[in-house]
Motif scaffolding. Structure first.
Motif, PDB file in Angstrom:
ATOM      1  N   ASP A 101      43.571  -9.474  49.349  1.00  0.00           N
ATOM      2  CA  ASP A 101      44.706 -10.008  50.107  1.00  0.00           C
ATOM      3  C   ASP A 101      44.671 -11.535  50.094  1.00  0.00           C
ATOM      4  OD1 ASP A 101      46.625 -10.690  52.024  1.00  0.00           O
ATOM      5  OD2 ASP A 101      46.111  -9.013  53.331  1.00  0.00           O
ATOM      6  N   TYR A 103      45.877 -13.551  52.073  1.00  0.00           N
ATOM      7  CA  TYR A 103      45.686 -14.100  53.419  1.00  0.00           C
ATOM      8  C   TYR A 103      44.239 -14.547  53.628  1.00  0.00           C
ATOM      9  CZ  TYR A 103      46.475 -14.444  58.496  1.00  0.00           C
ATOM     10  OH  TYR A 103      46.610 -14.904  59.785  1.00  0.00           O
ATOM     11  N   ASP A 104      43.316 -13.885  52.928  1.00  0.00           N
ATOM     12  CA  ASP A 104      41.884 -14.142  53.103  1.00  0.00           C
ATOM     13  C   ASP A 104      41.265 -14.914  51.943  1.00  0.00           C
ATOM     14  OD1 ASP A 104      41.858 -12.640  55.541  1.00  0.00           O
ATOM     15  OD2 ASP A 104      41.855 -10.802  54.353  1.00  0.00           O
ATOM     16  N   ALA A 111      46.528 -18.717  52.126  1.00  0.00           N
ATOM     17  CA  ALA A 111      45.462 -18.366  53.069  1.00  0.00           C
ATOM     18  C   ALA A 111      45.916 -18.557  54.513  1.00  0.00           C
ATOM     19  CB  ALA A 111      44.224 -19.212  52.795  1.00  0.00           C
ATOM     20  N   GLY A 112      45.782 -17.493  55.312  1.00  0.00           N
ATOM     21  CA  GLY A 112      46.172 -17.533  56.716  1.00  0.00           C
ATOM     22  C   GLY A 112      47.661 -17.549  56.952  1.00  0.00           C
ATOM     23  N   ARG A 115      50.584 -12.421  53.141  1.00  0.00           N
ATOM     24  CA  ARG A 115      49.779 -11.305  52.641  1.00  0.00           C
ATOM     25  C   ARG A 115      50.408 -10.724  51.374  1.00  0.00           C
ATOM     26  NH1 ARG A 115      45.829  -9.734  55.999  1.00  0.00           N
ATOM     27  NH2 ARG A 115      45.925 -10.391  58.185  1.00  0.00           N
ATOM     28  N   ARG A 155      32.479 -15.969  52.619  1.00  0.00           N
ATOM     29  CA  ARG A 155      33.878 -16.402  52.703  1.00  0.00           C
ATOM     30  C   ARG A 155      34.785 -15.622  51.767  1.00  0.00           C
ATOM     31  NH1 ARG A 155      35.297 -22.517  52.838  1.00  0.00           N
ATOM     32  NH2 ARG A 155      37.172 -21.533  53.682  1.00  0.00           N
ATOM     33  N   PRO A 157      36.985 -12.514  50.397  1.00  0.00           N
ATOM     34  CA  PRO A 157      37.704 -11.403  51.032  1.00  0.00           C
ATOM     35  C   PRO A 157      37.131 -10.064  50.606  1.00  0.00           C
ATOM     36  CG  PRO A 157      38.934 -12.201  49.154  1.00  0.00           C
ATOM     37  CD  PRO A 157      37.759 -13.129  49.299  1.00  0.00           C
TER      38      PRO A 157
END
Length: 283
Positions: A101, A103-104, A111-112, A115, A155, A157
């Protein structure tokens, strides 16, 4: 984190699953092998999010189909692989191909914020995980550019799946192939969807994917030595992608959107069959 990669593949015509597969194809099999990812031009929509059809296959299906086209085989395939599992895999093989993903993923502007499933390569480095990602795109939060980054393993995902990729012994360059369904139902689904904003969000991604797919298919045909008169057609696809993006931004601000978007989409999908017609095979 530092980004210091110079890609050797045509990143601007590859999607986020293909782009890192392409890197491995050329490294393992020779320059230009990645263009085989464009051998098959498909338009076979499947049911997708929000009740809308999509041309975007599942990442696992996309990876397996693409690997076969470039002469690679997925090995040590695993699903739901956390960071320590990726580390264990990377310590056994030289490079791991993974999908997770965005997002991670701290190396991407998503990132953040957003998604979506996205690929990356990871190897074991003395200072941690060595990430390579050759994705190249403009995003709403800034550019995503090809690079290499060294990160602490924690760190990383959790990958939805991961595998090693190795060359198959016997490989024949695939013949160009068209798999094009009638576009009428697809276009009508977007035209009649009750949530116009949701339809435009999805259509922006769909046109981006379809434009890159057609650019990649044309590049493969040219790589095989074909003379393909597709330049004007591809420019129209590029313009359609830009129009969809502008339409979405206007809709998000409550402003009217261009009425020609869906008619142009229908016209281009219909024209694909003629522009990319495959000549008869000669043994």
């Amino acid at each position: 984190m530092t980004a210091t990669a110079t890609p050797t593949v045509r990143t601007g015509i590859l999607d986020c699953v293909q782009v890192n597969l392409a890197v491995l194809a050329d490294r393992r099999c020779g320059p230009g092998r990645h263009l085989g990812l464009g051998a098959r031009l498909r338009f076979r929509p499947e049911p997708g999010p929000d009740g809308l059809p999509t041309v975007d296959p599942s990442p696992e299906e996309h990876l397996r189909d693409g690997a076969a086209l470039v002469g690679l085989r997925a090995e040590a395939f695993a699903q739901r692989v956390p960071a320590d599992g990726l580390r264990a895999m990377a310590e056994r093989v030289s490079v791991v191909y993974a999908v997770a993903d965005t997002y991670d993923m701290p190396w991407l502007p998503y990132a953040g914020r957003a998604r979506m499933e996205h690929s990356f390569l990871v190897g074991a480095h003395r200072d941690g995980a060595e990430i390579e990602d050759t994705y190249d795109n403009e995003t709403a939060w800034g550019p995503a550019r090809p690079g290499r980054w060294t990160l602490p393993w924690e760190r990383l995902p959790t990958a939805s799946f991961a595998c090693a990729l190795s060359p198959v012994r016997e490989y024949r360059a695939p013949r160009p192939q068209l798999c094009l369904d009638d576009p009428a139902a697809y276009v009508e689904a977007y035209a009649s969807h009750p949530d116009r904003l949701a339809a435009l969000r999805r259509l922006t991604a769909e046109t981006w994917l379809m434009t890159r797919a057609r650019q990649l298919h044309a590049a493969y045909r040219e790589h095989l030595g074909e003379r393909l008169d597709a330049e004007g057609h591809l420019r129209r696809w590029d313009q359609l992608t830009a129009t969809a993006f502008i339409a979405l931004r206007r809709a998000e601000r409550g402003r009217p959107v261009p009425g020609a978007l869906l008619p142009e989409l229908a016209s281009l999908l219909t024209a694909d069959r003629e522009v990319f017609a495959v000549p008869p095979h000669r043994p």
